[in-house]
Design a protein around this motif. Structure first.
Motif: not given
Length: 219
Positions: A83-87, A89-107
């Motif tokens: 179903d459609k995300l709540t506001d 939930e959407w704010e947390l979903m948008k954090k995936h870009a930051e999570f990915g950056y933190k995961l990869l930046k030191n490799i």
């Protein structure tokens, strides 16, 4: 011969690392794998038409391949919600870009590509996330990626809609030039025959996971 063998071994290790990262996400999302392969090939193709160097293409390829890796940090009840995300939930979903950056930046071999992962949802008009960057402040690789990511999203079937024809997707991307997308990138994109994009999609579907090994040998 010894140097060549060492290089081949490095490529295999490198390929294995990236494949493991993609598989980790694919095991949760069930749709990610081929999407990641398609947008990688699309991004490289657009980058070649933009006359980028091999080094720049390598950075884009790795960033495109791992663009959604940060979704590993998103809870299942949000990531897999039909179903459609709540506001909230959407704010947390948008954090995936930051999570990915933190995961990869030191490799070491992924640090530059991590910037594409971080900025791949920014918009040319500044209405994207996570930082609200605009125009040339957004890395060129991310501006290229955003176009082909939209292309793949629109031309792929989803549970809630059918895939659009490539012709319709190209038209919609053209209409978003100057708002969502960099007009210069769109100009290059629309100059590429639609059959090129279709052929890439079919080739990825046929080659599957073997695509990644081929990509690593190239970059």
């Amino acid at each position: 011969q010894a140097i060549r063998e060492q290089q081949n071994e490095l490529v295999r290790a490198y390929s294995g690392t990236l494949e493991a990262m993609i598989l980790a996400l694919d095991l949760r999302e069930h749709e990610t794998g081929y999407h990641s392969y398609r947008v990688t090939e699309y991004a490289v193709n657009l980058g070649k038409h933009a006359k980028l160097t091999d080094e720049e293409l390598s950075v884009i390829a790795k960033g495109a391949l791992l663009h959604d890796i940060g979704k590993i940090g998103i809870p299942d009840h949000i990531l897999l919600k039909s179903d459609k995300l709540t506001d909230e939930e959407w704010e947390l979903m948008k954090k995936h870009a930051e999570f990915g950056y933190k995961l990869l930046k030191n490799i070491d071999f992924l640090d530059e590509s991590a910037t594409i992962v971080h900025t791949h949802h920014e918009r040319y008009d500044g209405q994207g996330y996570p930082a609200g960057m605009s125009k040339d402040d957004i890395p060129l690789g991310a501006r290229i990626f955003s176009v082909v990511d939209a292309l793949d999203a629109m031309t792929s079937r989803r549970s809630y809609r059918q895939a659009l024809p490539f012709e319709d997707a190209v038209q919609r991307i053209t209409e978003a030039s100057g708002s969502q997308f960099d007009p210069r990138v769109v100009d290059i994109f629309v100059g590429i025959p639609i059959d090129e994009w279709k052929n890439i999609k079919y080739r990825i579907a046929d080659s599957g996971s073997e695509y990644l090994k081929q990509l690593m040998l190239e970059f």
